[in-house]
Scaffold this motif. Structure first.
Motif, PDB file in Angstrom:
ATOM      1  N   GLU A 168       1.024  -1.449  -6.378  1.00 33.58           N
ATOM      2  CA  GLU A 168       0.625  -0.760  -5.151  1.00 33.58           C
ATOM      3  C   GLU A 168      -0.148  -1.708  -4.227  1.00 33.58           C
ATOM      4  O   GLU A 168       0.078  -1.735  -3.013  1.00 33.58           O
ATOM      5  N   GLU A 169      -1.043  -2.492  -4.810  1.00 28.45           N
ATOM      6  CA  GLU A 169      -1.832  -3.428  -3.992  1.00 28.45           C
ATOM      7  C   GLU A 169      -0.937  -4.479  -3.352  1.00 28.45           C
ATOM      8  O   GLU A 169      -1.114  -4.835  -2.185  1.00 28.45           O
ATOM      9  N   ALA A 170       0.038  -4.966  -4.103  1.00 24.71           N
ATOM     10  CA  ALA A 170       0.964  -5.959  -3.554  1.00 24.71           C
ATOM     11  C   ALA A 170       1.787  -5.375  -2.404  1.00 24.71           C
ATOM     12  O   ALA A 170       1.989  -6.030  -1.372  1.00 24.71           O
ATOM     13  N   VAL A 171       2.249  -4.148  -2.577  1.00 26.09           N
ATOM     14  CA  VAL A 171       3.035  -3.498  -1.527  1.00 26.09           C
ATOM     15  C   VAL A 171       2.178  -3.280  -0.276  1.00 26.09           C
ATOM     16  O   VAL A 171       2.633  -3.465   0.858  1.00 26.09           O
ATOM     17  N   ARG A 172       0.924  -2.914  -0.475  1.00 24.33           N
ATOM     18  CA  ARG A 172       0.031  -2.730   0.679  1.00 24.33           C
ATOM     19  C   ARG A 172      -0.207  -4.046   1.413  1.00 24.33           C
ATOM     20  O   ARG A 172      -0.305  -4.064   2.644  1.00 24.33           O
ATOM     21  N   LEU A 173      -0.298  -5.139   0.676  1.00 28.09           N
ATOM     22  CA  LEU A 173      -0.456  -6.445   1.312  1.00 28.09           C
ATOM     23  C   LEU A 173       0.771  -6.786   2.156  1.00 28.09           C
ATOM     24  O   LEU A 173       0.650  -7.340   3.253  1.00 28.09           O
ATOM     25  N   ARG A 174       1.943  -6.438   1.646  1.00 21.72           N
ATOM     26  CA  ARG A 174       3.161  -6.690   2.430  1.00 21.72           C
ATOM     27  C   ARG A 174       3.210  -5.794   3.657  1.00 21.72           C
ATOM     28  O   ARG A 174       3.575  -6.239   4.760  1.00 21.72           O
ATOM     29  N   ARG A 180      13.263  -0.866 -12.006  1.00 28.04           N
ATOM     30  CA  ARG A 180      13.820  -0.028 -10.946  1.00 28.04           C
ATOM     31  C   ARG A 180      12.733   0.864 -10.344  1.00 28.04           C
ATOM     32  O   ARG A 180      12.695   1.103  -9.136  1.00 28.04           O
ATOM     33  N   THR A 181      11.836   1.338 -11.196  1.00 24.23           N
ATOM     34  CA  THR A 181      10.699   2.112 -10.693  1.00 24.23           C
ATOM     35  C   THR A 181       9.825   1.245  -9.797  1.00 24.23           C
ATOM     36  O   THR A 181       9.348   1.691  -8.741  1.00 24.23           O
ATOM     37  N   ALA A 182       9.609   0.004 -10.209  1.00 20.78           N
ATOM     38  CA  ALA A 182       8.809  -0.919  -9.399  1.00 20.78           C
ATOM     39  C   ALA A 182       9.438  -1.143  -8.030  1.00 20.78           C
ATOM     40  O   ALA A 182       8.746  -1.182  -7.006  1.00 20.78           O
ATOM     41  N   PRO A 239      -1.987   4.605  -6.713  1.00 27.31           N
ATOM     42  CA  PRO A 239      -0.560   4.345  -6.505  1.00 27.31           C
ATOM     43  C   PRO A 239       0.163   5.520  -5.854  1.00 27.31           C
ATOM     44  O   PRO A 239      -0.170   6.683  -6.096  1.00 27.31           O
ATOM     45  N   ARG A 240       1.130   5.204  -5.044  1.00 24.74           N
ATOM     46  CA  ARG A 240       1.922   6.219  -4.352  1.00 24.74           C
ATOM     47  C   ARG A 240       2.936   6.861  -5.297  1.00 24.74           C
ATOM     48  O   ARG A 240       3.297   6.286  -6.321  1.00 24.74           O
ATOM     49  N   TYR A 241       3.388   8.045  -4.918  1.00 26.03           N
ATOM     50  CA  TYR A 241       4.444   8.714  -5.682  1.00 26.03           C
ATOM     51  C   TYR A 241       5.794   8.106  -5.306  1.00 26.03           C
ATOM     52  O   TYR A 241       6.017   7.702  -4.157  1.00 26.03           O
ATOM     53  N   VAL A 242       6.672   8.060  -6.268  1.00 32.33           N
ATOM     54  CA  VAL A 242       8.018   7.545  -6.013  1.00 32.33           C
ATOM     55  C   VAL A 242       8.874   8.661  -5.438  1.00 32.33           C
ATOM     56  O   VAL A 242       8.993   9.729  -6.037  1.00 32.33           O
ATOM     57  N   THR A 243       9.486   8.429  -4.280  1.00 33.83           N
ATOM     58  CA  THR A 243      10.309   9.442  -3.628  1.00 33.83           C
ATOM     59  C   THR A 243      11.783   9.223  -3.964  1.00 33.83           C
ATOM     60  O   THR A 243      12.203   8.100  -4.315  1.00 33.83           O
ATOM     61  N   LEU A 244      12.567  10.280  -3.857  1.00 34.62           N
ATOM     62  CA  LEU A 244      13.996  10.195  -4.170  1.00 34.62           C
ATOM     63  C   LEU A 244      14.727   9.193  -3.281  1.00 34.62           C
ATOM     64  O   LEU A 244      15.536   8.397  -3.794  1.00 34.62           O
ATOM     65  N   PRO A 245      14.491   9.166  -1.959  1.00 32.04           N
ATOM     66  CA  PRO A 245      15.174   8.156  -1.141  1.00 32.04           C
ATOM     67  C   PRO A 245      14.879   6.726  -1.593  1.00 32.04           C
ATOM     68  O   PRO A 245      15.766   5.879  -1.594  1.00 32.04           O
ATOM     69  N   ASN A 246      13.634   6.469  -1.990  1.00 30.04           N
ATOM     70  CA  ASN A 246      13.285   5.117  -2.441  1.00 30.04           C
ATOM     71  C   ASN A 246      13.909   4.793  -3.795  1.00 30.04           C
ATOM     72  O   ASN A 246      14.217   3.633  -4.086  1.00 30.04           O
ATOM     73  N   ILE A 247      14.089   5.822  -4.639  1.00 28.74           N
ATOM     74  CA  ILE A 247      14.783   5.619  -5.913  1.00 28.74           C
ATOM     75  C   ILE A 247      16.225   5.206  -5.663  1.00 28.74           C
ATOM     76  O   ILE A 247      16.759   4.305  -6.328  1.00 28.74           O
TER      77      ILE A 247
END
Length: 249
Positions: free
Chosen positions: A44-50, A73-75, A183-191
């Protein structure tokens, strides 16, 4: 800047652990597996940095069996741009994982490596520190806040006497604590999007590192069941029981 995030596939924290009948370890057959919670925080921290424009790419990495692809795949559904699986059926202890990650760091040349402070299966709290030592990189453990700017990472962390702030020259290794983020929840579109992202599979033999276990598990047992409480008539009896039976006084 590229950020390398190390994740691990563990028994889900909601699952009640069962010890094998022969005492050789924990029974993981037919139990739900998920990403280590501390690694979710690191990702989550890495994604926020991006998202903040500090990082340009987030790469998720794990070592283990083929089923670890599910964790990667979850990542990628959380926000990693791509993923790398170092496939192995061997027992990988923290030092072995650190050696593999060091080889990946040499290959990928990330500006920042983020890991969870520990995995909830073995609670070793060793891989991040060992990786930093092997790679010769500065490290900050148990991070509760990370700020990256001007080629440096400023990391706040809790210590026994309060808190401290460290300044690290990049590239560096950071391990995350619970208070860093949620950490954020994983959404179906992102899956669905994650299925199209690249997942590279490498073989352990490609790295030429020694992953021989240095520790041997003699026996695994469940903790003793808690005994029922006892009612005492007065303080004097309580003190006597604490002194003579519990032997804590």
């Amino acid at each position: 800047m590229k950020v390398l995030v190390c994740v691990k596939r563990v028994v889900d924290y909601n699952v009640k652990i069962r010890v094998k009948s022969d005492g050789t370890g924990v029974d993981v057959a037919n139990v739900k597996m998920s990403m280590n919670p501390f690694d979710e925080i690191a990702l989550e921290e890495a994604v926020r940095l991006r998202e903040a424009g500090v990082a340009t790419e987030v790469v998720a990495v794990t070592c283990g069996v083929t089923q670890c692809q599910e964790t990667l795949r979850t990542a990628m559904a959380i926000g990693s741009d791509r993923a790398i699986l170092v496939e192995s059926t061997d027992e990988l202890q923290p030092l072995a994982v650190a050696k593999i990650l060091k080889a990946l760091v040499d290959k990928e040349q990330p500006g920042l490596i983020i890991l969870g402070k520990q995995a909830i299966d073995d609670d070793s709290n060793q891989t991040g520190q060992m990786l930093a030592a092997l790679a010769g990189l500065p490290q900050a453990t148990f991070a509760s806040k990370v700020v990256v700017a001007d080629g440096k990472a400023t990391v706040s962390r809790e210590v026994d006497g309060g808190s401290e702030t460290l300044s690290l020259k990049l590239p560096a290794v950071v391990t995350t604590d619970l208070r860093l983020n949620e950490p954020r929840y994983v959404t179906l579109p992102n899956i669905m999007k994650a299925k199209k992202k690249p997942l590279e599979t490498l073989k352990l033999a490609d790295f030429g590192v020694d992953v021989t276990p240095r520790l041997k598990t003699l026996k695994v047992v469940e903790p003793p069941k808690r005994s029922a409480g006892v009612m005492v008539p007065d303080v004097k009896t309580l003190v006597e029981k604490l002194k003579n039976e519990a032997k804590v006084l």
